[in-house]
Design a protein around this motif. Structure first.
Motif, PDB file in Angstrom:
ATOM      1  N   ALA A 451       0.848  -1.289  -0.001  1.00 42.45           N
ATOM      2  CA  ALA A 451      -0.176  -0.260   0.091  1.00 42.45           C
ATOM      3  C   ALA A 451       0.902   1.176   0.260  1.00 42.45           C
ATOM      4  O   ALA A 451       0.662   2.239  -0.795  1.00 42.45           O
ATOM      5  CB  ALA A 451      -0.839  -0.097   1.119  1.00 42.45           C
ATOM      6  N   GLU A 452       1.868   1.323   0.912  1.00 40.16           N
ATOM      7  CA  GLU A 452       2.706   2.517   0.840  1.00 40.16           C
ATOM      8  C   GLU A 452       3.420   2.556  -0.429  1.00 40.16           C
ATOM      9  O   GLU A 452       3.780   3.906  -0.875  1.00 40.16           O
ATOM     10  CB  GLU A 452       3.746   2.390   1.869  1.00 40.16           C
ATOM     11  CG  GLU A 452       3.037   2.233   3.509  1.00 40.16           C
ATOM     12  CD  GLU A 452       3.972   2.129   4.410  1.00 40.16           C
ATOM     13  OE1 GLU A 452       5.165   1.747   4.413  1.00 40.16           O
ATOM     14  OE2 GLU A 452       3.662   2.437   5.645  1.00 40.16           O
ATOM     15  N   SER A 453       4.072   1.424  -1.026  1.00 42.43           N
ATOM     16  CA  SER A 453       4.749   1.707  -2.149  1.00 42.43           C
ATOM     17  C   SER A 453       3.823   2.188  -3.296  1.00 42.43           C
ATOM     18  O   SER A 453       4.123   2.802  -4.310  1.00 42.43           O
ATOM     19  CB  SER A 453       5.320   0.276  -2.564  1.00 42.43           C
ATOM     20  OG  SER A 453       4.179  -0.689  -2.922  1.00 42.43           O
ATOM     21  N   TRP A 454       2.405   1.990  -3.329  1.00 42.65           N
ATOM     22  CA  TRP A 454       1.562   2.519  -4.304  1.00 42.65           C
ATOM     23  C   TRP A 454       0.954   3.883  -3.928  1.00 42.65           C
ATOM     24  O   TRP A 454      -0.171   4.109  -4.593  1.00 42.65           O
ATOM     25  CB  TRP A 454       0.246   1.195  -4.371  1.00 42.65           C
ATOM     26  CG  TRP A 454       1.009   0.031  -5.136  1.00 42.65           C
ATOM     27  CD1 TRP A 454       2.278  -0.338  -5.551  1.00 42.65           C
ATOM     28  CD2 TRP A 454       0.265  -1.059  -5.256  1.00 42.65           C
ATOM     29  NE1 TRP A 454       2.092  -1.346  -6.144  1.00 42.65           N
ATOM     30  CE2 TRP A 454       1.035  -2.053  -5.989  1.00 42.65           C
ATOM     31  CE3 TRP A 454      -1.084  -1.526  -5.224  1.00 42.65           C
ATOM     32  CZ2 TRP A 454       0.627  -3.527  -6.485  1.00 42.65           C
ATOM     33  CZ3 TRP A 454      -1.468  -2.784  -5.484  1.00 42.65           C
ATOM     34  CH2 TRP A 454      -0.714  -3.648  -6.190  1.00 42.65           C
ATOM     35  N   ASN A 455       1.293   4.237  -2.880  1.00 41.77           N
ATOM     36  CA  ASN A 455       0.812   5.721  -2.288  1.00 41.77           C
ATOM     37  C   ASN A 455      -0.824   5.419  -2.030  1.00 41.77           C
ATOM     38  O   ASN A 455      -1.617   6.371  -2.509  1.00 41.77           O
ATOM     39  CB  ASN A 455       0.930   6.814  -3.403  1.00 41.77           C
ATOM     40  CG  ASN A 455       2.389   7.129  -3.543  1.00 41.77           C
ATOM     41  OD1 ASN A 455       3.251   7.136  -2.479  1.00 41.77           O
ATOM     42  ND2 ASN A 455       3.023   7.293  -4.800  1.00 41.77           N
TER      43      ASN A 455
END
Length: 531
Positions: A451-455
């Motif tokens: 989720a964090e890597s996909w913003n």
């Protein structure tokens, strides 16, 4: 009678034997019902061919087969005319029968004989011949009988003579160029043209004679919707696995032999985006490389085959080291065994292993995989933390019955923040309820990382998983209503492309995306290849 169906040159009956515990596979080849004079023509044609070898005895299997089928029609015609055997009521019927008889001649000369018919049955997964062959009926493992996701271990009505087994072994040795003798009593080889793998053992290792095991690969590639369709997994599990692969996770698929590890690995490959370069390393060709390339996937296959005096682990390790120098790619290992695992984990820790890693490994749980990798293979506990997900496949016997069912029983993540050997459960099979659980409400480290890597927020990631599940459920529903072609890789690839196009366009209304896809899949009269 459990089921009855036809192959191209045989009929099959699956029978439940008295008592309801054992199952029999009854094969009737077309040639076994031929008139006596036709059988005589066949026998004389085969005997004549034995004295007419091709000009080049070193030609390939395909060339040998082509030679036999080219020479056979004239021999069959000449011998039938000489013996006054009528091979048809008309010239057209005679021509059709001669062509079919030529195939039978090829099968029993340069081919695999009766084993070709067994290998032509898509339901047959394994074929076993125990020594001494003439005293033990052939046994087979079949799946998908009567539309069930059930594995049956069946006796057959076939017994192979020692001469037949000797002929089979001789042809495998000829086509593979591998030795087989008392000095080399084992032989493993892929069988050309049959999508199968053969393992042969002989004296002195097998003191009662030659024994054979044939493992047939699936001709139609598995997909996650296909596994959901037959009950191996749920649509939610399919959506979760799709999300994890798209999120570049490192995934190990474990389970005992025959539990469906290779099927799950093959299905997972179609969840990669077409832009992702993929390198596969196998010692037997099981992954659907050609089908993926036809769909536009960028796949490079590496085949590790053990030669005389060579160490398989050394060769696999060498192939893995080479793959790490071929540029940024997802790495797919057909099976993680030993030395190559050390190279793999070292590369993952240093960031050299590419975007993601997938592989299969023997084990019946995530904990057993950890124990094997750390204690048996010798990977440091800290290095195992490069593993994100372990998927466990199992062969279950419902309520102790003799039938076996393949299931996905667990999807867990390695709990890096809880210490060595600890796992968080994402999905688990509930045997009391007979289904996979819903997604765990506990916060997942892996889902959060993606989720964090996909913003996106964690909740958006959960919704992303759910819409992927809805899309795969729509494909399953379309297959039930309109035809199983909707479970094929082409439709999985089109659905994923449709989803990513919506993401690229900025559409974050997941409910709308799932609804549009479902309407298009279920509302069309005939599939036209577009979404």
């Amino acid at each position: 009678m459990v089921e009855e169906y036809s192959l191209s040159d045989a009929s099959v009956r699956i029978l439940s034997l008295p008592g309801g515990v054992r199952t029999a596979y009854h094969l009737t080849p077309w040639e076994y019902n031929l008139p006596r004079e036709w059988m005589s023509v066949l026998r004389r044609t085969i005997e004549t061919l034995a004295h007419r070898p091709p000009p080049d005895l070193g030609v390939s299997y395909d060339n040998l087969r082509e030679y036999v089928q080219r020479v056979s029609p004239s021999l069959l015609t000449d011998i039938s005319e000489a013996t006054h055997a009528q091979l048809g009521a008309s010239a057209a019927e005679t021509a059709r029968n001669v062509k079919r008889l030529s195939g039978i001649v090829a099968r029993y000369t340069v081919g695999l004989g009766i084993f070709e018919l067994l290998l032509s049955d898509d339901r047959v997964e394994d074929i076993y011949v125990d020594a001494p062959s003439h005293q033990n009926p052939i046994h087979v493992t079949v799946n998908g009988v009567a539309g069930l996701n059930t594995v049956f271990k069946c006796s057959t009505n076939i017994t192979a003579s020692e001469a037949e087994i000797e002929g089979l072994t001789s042809r495998l040795r000829q086509y593979s160029k591998k030795p087989f003798s008392e000095a080399f009593p084992t032989m493993e080889t892929d069988i050309q043209g049959f999508d199968a793998r053969a393992t042969v053992i002989g004296p002195p290792l097998s003191p009662m004679g030659t024994a054979v095991a044939l493992r047939r690969h699936s001709r139609m590639p598995w997909t996650l919707p296909k596994l959901a369709y037959n009950g191996t997994m749920s649509a939610l599990a399919a959506g979760l696995i799709s999300f994890l692969i798209d999120g570049r996770s490192t995934i190990l698929i474990c389970g005992p032999r025959g539990a469906g590890k290779s099927a799950m690995l093959s299905a997972a490959l179609f969840e990669f985006p077409l832009s992702q370069r993929i390198l596969t390393i196998e010692d037997t060709m099981e992954l659907p490389i050609r089908q993926m390339q036809r769909l536009g996937y960028k796949v490079q296959s590496m085949m590790v085959e053990q030669g005389i005096g060579e160490d398989r682990e050394e060769k696999t390790d060498e192939a893995l080291r080479v793959s790490l120098r071929l540029g940024e790619s997802a790495i797919v290992l057909g099976e993680v065994r030993g030395k190559e695992a050390q190279t793999l984990y070292q590369s993952m820790r240093t960031g050299k292993a590419g975007s993601s890693v997938l592989g299969t490994i023997h084990g019946d749980s995530a904990r057993s995989v950890y124990e094997r990798v750390v204690h048996d293979i010798g990977i440091p506990k800290e290095a195992f933390a490069a593993t994100d997900i372990v998927i466990t496949m199992a062969l279950n016997r419902p309520r102790g019955s003799q039938r076996q069912v393949r299931r996905l029983v667990e999807v867990v993540e390695y709990a890096k923040d809880r210490g060595p050997g600890e796992f968080n459960v994402l999905l688990q099979y509930d045997f009391a309820k007979g289904r996979l659980s819903t997604l765990s409400k506990a916060r997942s480290e892996t889902i959060l990382r993606i989720a964090e890597s996909w913003n996106m927020t964690y909740q958006e990631a959960i919704e992303n998983i759910q819409v992927r599940a809805s899309m795969r459920e729509a494909l399953v529903d379309a297959a039930r209503m309109k035809g199983t072609e909707y479970l094929d890789p082409e439709w999985v690839s089109r659905s994923n492309e449709f989803f990513w196009q919506q993401m690229d366009s900025g559409n974050r209304n997941y409910c709308e995306i799932a609804k549009v896809l479902r309407d298009r899949l279920l509302g069309r009269e005939e599939p036209d290849g577009t979404l």
